[in-house]
Design a protein around this motif. Structure first.
Motif, PDB file in Angstrom:
ATOM      1  N   UNK A  55       0.094  -0.558 -18.257  1.00 55.31           N
ATOM      2  CA  UNK A  55       1.253  -1.440 -18.435  1.00 55.31           C
ATOM      3  C   UNK A  55       1.888  -1.862 -17.113  1.00 55.31           C
ATOM      4  N   UNK A  56       1.289  -1.454 -16.007  1.00 53.41           N
ATOM      5  CA  UNK A  56       1.797  -1.808 -14.682  1.00 53.41           C
ATOM      6  C   UNK A  56       0.937  -2.891 -14.048  1.00 53.41           C
ATOM      7  N   UNK A  57       1.553  -3.688 -13.209  1.00 56.38           N
ATOM      8  CA  UNK A  57       0.915  -4.869 -12.624  1.00 56.38           C
ATOM      9  C   UNK A  57      -0.221  -4.503 -11.673  1.00 56.38           C
ATOM     10  N   UNK A  58      -1.286  -5.320 -11.689  1.00 54.53           N
ATOM     11  CA  UNK A  58      -2.366  -5.218 -10.709  1.00 54.53           C
ATOM     12  C   UNK A  58      -2.225  -6.287  -9.635  1.00 54.53           C
ATOM     13  N   UNK A  59      -1.194  -7.106  -9.757  1.00 51.46           N
ATOM     14  CA  UNK A  59      -0.959  -8.157  -8.767  1.00 51.46           C
ATOM     15  C   UNK A  59       0.165  -7.780  -7.809  1.00 51.46           C
ATOM     16  N   UNK A  60       0.939  -6.756  -8.170  1.00 48.54           N
ATOM     17  CA  UNK A  60       2.032  -6.272  -7.328  1.00 48.54           C
ATOM     18  C   UNK A  60       1.719  -4.831  -6.937  1.00 48.54           C
TER      19      UNK A  60
ATOM     20  N   UNK B  42      -0.183   5.739  -0.716  1.00 52.05           N
ATOM     21  CA  UNK B  42      -1.197   5.959  -1.737  1.00 52.05           C
ATOM     22  C   UNK B  42      -1.924   4.675  -2.076  1.00 52.05           C
ATOM     23  N   UNK B  43      -3.089   4.830  -2.706  1.00 55.35           N
ATOM     24  CA  UNK B  43      -3.943   3.686  -3.047  1.00 55.35           C
ATOM     25  C   UNK B  43      -4.245   3.700  -4.538  1.00 55.35           C
ATOM     26  N   UNK B  44      -4.141   2.530  -5.159  1.00 62.93           N
ATOM     27  CA  UNK B  44      -4.418   2.391  -6.594  1.00 62.93           C
ATOM     28  C   UNK B  44      -5.637   1.496  -6.787  1.00 62.93           C
ATOM     29  N   UNK B  45      -6.541   1.938  -7.640  1.00 63.10           N
ATOM     30  CA  UNK B  45      -7.750   1.171  -7.936  1.00 63.10           C
ATOM     31  C   UNK B  45      -7.389  -0.001  -8.845  1.00 63.10           C
ATOM     32  N   UNK B  46      -7.887  -1.193  -8.488  1.00 61.52           N
ATOM     33  CA  UNK B  46      -7.649  -2.395  -9.293  1.00 61.52           C
ATOM     34  C   UNK B  46      -6.584  -3.304  -8.728  1.00 61.52           C
ATOM     35  N   UNK B  47      -5.699  -2.773  -7.877  1.00 63.40           N
ATOM     36  CA  UNK B  47      -4.669  -3.608  -7.263  1.00 63.40           C
ATOM     37  C   UNK B  47      -5.327  -4.674  -6.397  1.00 63.40           C
TER      38      UNK B  47
ATOM     39  N   UNK C  12      11.772   2.401 -18.323  1.00 65.17           N
ATOM     40  CA  UNK C  12      10.495   2.897 -18.841  1.00 65.17           C
ATOM     41  C   UNK C  12       9.847   3.858 -17.856  1.00 65.17           C
ATOM     42  N   UNK C  13       9.281   4.933 -18.365  1.00 62.19           N
ATOM     43  CA  UNK C  13       8.504   5.860 -17.536  1.00 62.19           C
ATOM     44  C   UNK C  13       7.050   5.715 -17.948  1.00 62.19           C
ATOM     45  N   UNK C  14       6.324   4.946 -17.148  1.00 62.14           N
ATOM     46  CA  UNK C  14       4.916   4.651 -17.400  1.00 62.14           C
ATOM     47  C   UNK C  14       4.096   5.600 -16.532  1.00 62.14           C
ATOM     48  N   UNK C  15       3.432   6.543 -17.164  1.00 61.94           N
ATOM     49  CA  UNK C  15       2.910   7.725 -16.484  1.00 61.94           C
ATOM     50  C   UNK C  15       1.421   7.609 -16.155  1.00 61.94           C
ATOM     51  N   UNK C  16       0.965   8.428 -15.214  1.00 59.65           N
ATOM     52  CA  UNK C  16      -0.469   8.538 -14.966  1.00 59.65           C
ATOM     53  C   UNK C  16      -1.093   9.577 -15.895  1.00 59.65           C
ATOM     54  N   UNK C  17      -2.420   9.670 -15.868  1.00 59.72           N
ATOM     55  CA  UNK C  17      -3.086  10.779 -16.530  1.00 59.72           C
ATOM     56  C   UNK C  17      -2.729  12.071 -15.788  1.00 59.72           C
ATOM     57  N   UNK C  18      -3.213  13.184 -16.298  1.00 59.63           N
ATOM     58  CA  UNK C  18      -2.744  14.481 -15.818  1.00 59.63           C
ATOM     59  C   UNK C  18      -2.909  14.644 -14.311  1.00 59.63           C
TER      60      UNK C  18
END
Length: 608
Positions: A594-599, A463-468, A209-215
């Motif tokens: 669709x990606x984990x916020x716990x990993x 990089x840093x992801x919000x919500x992780x 699966x290719x689960x993409x970001x916004x633009x």
């Protein structure tokens, strides 16, 4: 999304003569060491196997029926353009069946047959066009190449929006429904793209699966991550002039660049709505089948840079279809490197020595902010450093507050660019300053971050992801340095919501525009908050993995292990929850729901 140990029996059981041949090609291309690394990444078992996950994820018959009964206010007509050439009968039928199964009805399928001597294809196209008048087709006298064949299909379209579908791929039954829904919510949208996966074999096994970001314009310059399913407003399509034959092989990449440049509003639908078929001759499964495509992709990026008023050098990486853009530094602006410090003689010396000894760029100053040190050895070291005209010592006599210390130093800095740096870092790449400057000098960029490693050569920050983890977290923590991660995201340039201030460059004017670090956040999340406020002003936050440092991580500050520190940390969490409540609820636009916020390795999010 791999982790864990390789299951060699499972791998060997899947090896066909073609797969073995493919493996030898990759071994020759990468060399043994990098081939071995990629083999591990490719075949390690998924934490959550995608096949079963997708079966739970896909809409059930009841949901599909509900979609078919929906009443639309102003349903747009969506044209689907398909250039077909020597398409196997089964693939051609399955492609058209996937369109006929759409739960949204206001569509047309426009197919160009570029195989005039293929009687079987013509028979099937006639059969399907008789079955449903929304299926229209045209026979070409000759194969004109993928770009011109696609233009012939585009010329047939009469819809408000046009989507691109390859002749052997499949749409999910709810694909056009989701597109129409997005357009009803935001009718000013001019470009839409969706998530996708791959399918193989007789049973159409779903994988990768290719689960993409916004633009993300910088991610698009690193890889054609948009790819499928791509839908564009007809008026934008007409402004582009369609596909260009000089880019055959990467004609869609070039087209996507030109469409997104002209579009005012770009919408990403985070749903898996397109299934890319893999077989021996497809680029999806055999990149070497179309090596010319990657050179065409490089030229597409170069053209995008020119049209965007940017100067950059584009090179292909060893991973097929992935690129690096390097931006030259204009002039020699002064960079102020700001380093807070308390007592940590050994850490600071390693950091300063690496800056002075490894940096190629010379026009910088180092501001060390002394904060209540007590050891004699650190003051002895300060005296040594005072002999270097590049280094200035500032004193912060109040209690530790990372935000306040850096704000104070920034007010004393002379540079046009501010480079915030932890005292427990060590420079690896000698061109780190000019690499960051190249991005930071762009008008659209406010912040540039780096790739950081622990001392044991595992990743500390990519990089840093919000919500992780609740508020925000670093990606690919503890992954071996040599690995590139999901869709190579640890190792390619991209735009993100935040990066760590352990090594972060900013334009001074942008820093002042957001009034610096939030001093309420004395220890945690101050860099995340700063990046998010920069994003609110419309600037990009760029993650640049070609800037590499070791980060030995906060040894001098100590652990959050007493009541006061725990209380302070909880207060800062609550501050972030309140200030960024909407973003935390909606999710990071540069991540995917669709990606984990716990990993932190782009694992699938478990289905409820």
């Amino acid at each position: 999304m791999p982790t864990g140990k390789l299951e060699w029996g499972r791998i060997l059981g899947r090896l066909s003569p073609y797969t073995i041949q493919k493996g030898f090609r990759y071994l020759k291309h990468f060399g043994f060491k990098e081939f071995w690394i990629r083999l591990h990444e490719r075949f390690e078992p998924e934490e959550i196997p995608y096949g079963p996950w997708y079966e739970e994820y896909r809409p059930d018959p009841e949901e599909l029926e509900k979609q078919r009964k929906r009443k639309w206010k102003n349903p747009p007509k969506i044209s689907i353009a398909v250039p077909a050439y020597q398409t196997p009968e089964k693939f051609l039928r399955q492609m058209m069946d996937s369109v006929l199964e759409q739960t949204y009805e206001n569509w047309e399928l426009c197919i160009v047959n570029a195989s005039p001597k293929d009687a079987s294809m013509e028979y099937i196209l006639r059969e399907y066009s008789r079955k449903d008048e929304r299926i229209r087709w045209k026979k070409l006298e000759e194969n004109k190449g993928i770009a011109e064949n696609t233009n012939e299909a585009l010329a047939m379209t009469t819809g408000d929006y046009v989507g691109l579908l390859d002749h052997d791929d499949l749409l999910a039954p709810n694909a056009l429904y989701e597109v129409a829904s997005a357009l009803e919510r935001e009718p000013d949208t001019e470009v839409i793209y969706t998530d996708e996966d791959k399918v193989r074999g007789e049973e159409l096994e779903h994988f990768q699966p290719h689960l993409k970001p916004d633009f993300s314009p910088d991610l698009l310059r690193s890889n054609n991550y948009i790819c499928h399913f791509f839908v564009v407003k007809k008026s934008i399509l007409e402004k582009t002039g369609g596909f260009r034959r000089d880019y055959d092989g990467a004609q869609d990449y070039d087209f996507i660049f030109r469409c997104t440049e002209k579009a005012e509003k770009i919408c990403h639908i985070p749903e898996i709505l397109y299934h890319w078929r893999t077989h021996e001759s497809s680029t999806a499964d055999n990149p070497e089948s179309k090596l010319y495509a990657f050179e065409a992709g490089k030229r597409a990026i170069e053209d995008n840079l020119k049209r965007s008023g940017l100067t950059g050098t584009v090179t292909q990486t060893k991973d097929y279809g992935f690129y690096r853009v390097k931006y030259p530094v204009i002039g020699t602006p002064l960079v102020s490197i700001i380093i807070p410090n308390k007592d940590a003689r050994e850490d600071l010396e390693k950091c300063i020595t690496s800056i002075l000894g490894r940096s190629i760029y010379s026009n910088y100053e180092i501001l060390i902010v002394e904060n209540n040190s007590t050891s004699q050895e650190i003051f002895d070291y300060y005296r040594q450093l005072s002999e270097n005209p590049k280094i200035r010592l500032l004193r912060w006599k109040k209690e530790f507050n990372y935000s306040a210390i850096n704000n104070y130093a920034a007010s004393k800095a002379k540079g046009e660019y501010l480079l915030f740096l932890n005292n427990d870092t060590e420079v690896i790449t000698s061109d780190w300053i000019e690499e960051m400057l190249g991005f930071c000098q762009r008008e659209d960029t406010g912040v540039v971050g780096a790739k950081l490693y622990y001392g044991n050569n595992t990743i500390q920050h990519a990089g840093t992801v919000i919500g992780i983890g609740g508020i925000a977290g670093h990606m690919f923590v503890d992954m071996p340095r040599e690995r590139s991660g999901y869709m190579h995201k640890a190792s390619i340039i991209q735009d993100l919501s935040a990066v760590t201030a352990a090594c972060m460059m900013m334009k001074r004017q942008v820093f002042e525009a957001v009034q610096g670090f939030e001093e309420t956040l004395s220890v945690a999340f101050n860099d995340v908050d700063l990046c998010l406020r920069v994003r609110e002003l419309g600037y990009l936050v760029v993650y640049d993995p070609y800037v590499e440092l070791y980060h030995y991580e906060s040894k001098s500050r100590g652990a959050e292990d007493n009541k006061e520190k725990i209380r302070r940390f909880q207060t800062e969490i609550e501050f972030m929850r309140c200030r960024w409540e909407k973003l935390l609820k909606e999710g990071d636009p540069y991540y995917n729901k669709n990606l984990s916020l716990a990993k932190w390795n782009y694992s699938l999010r478990p289905k409820d």
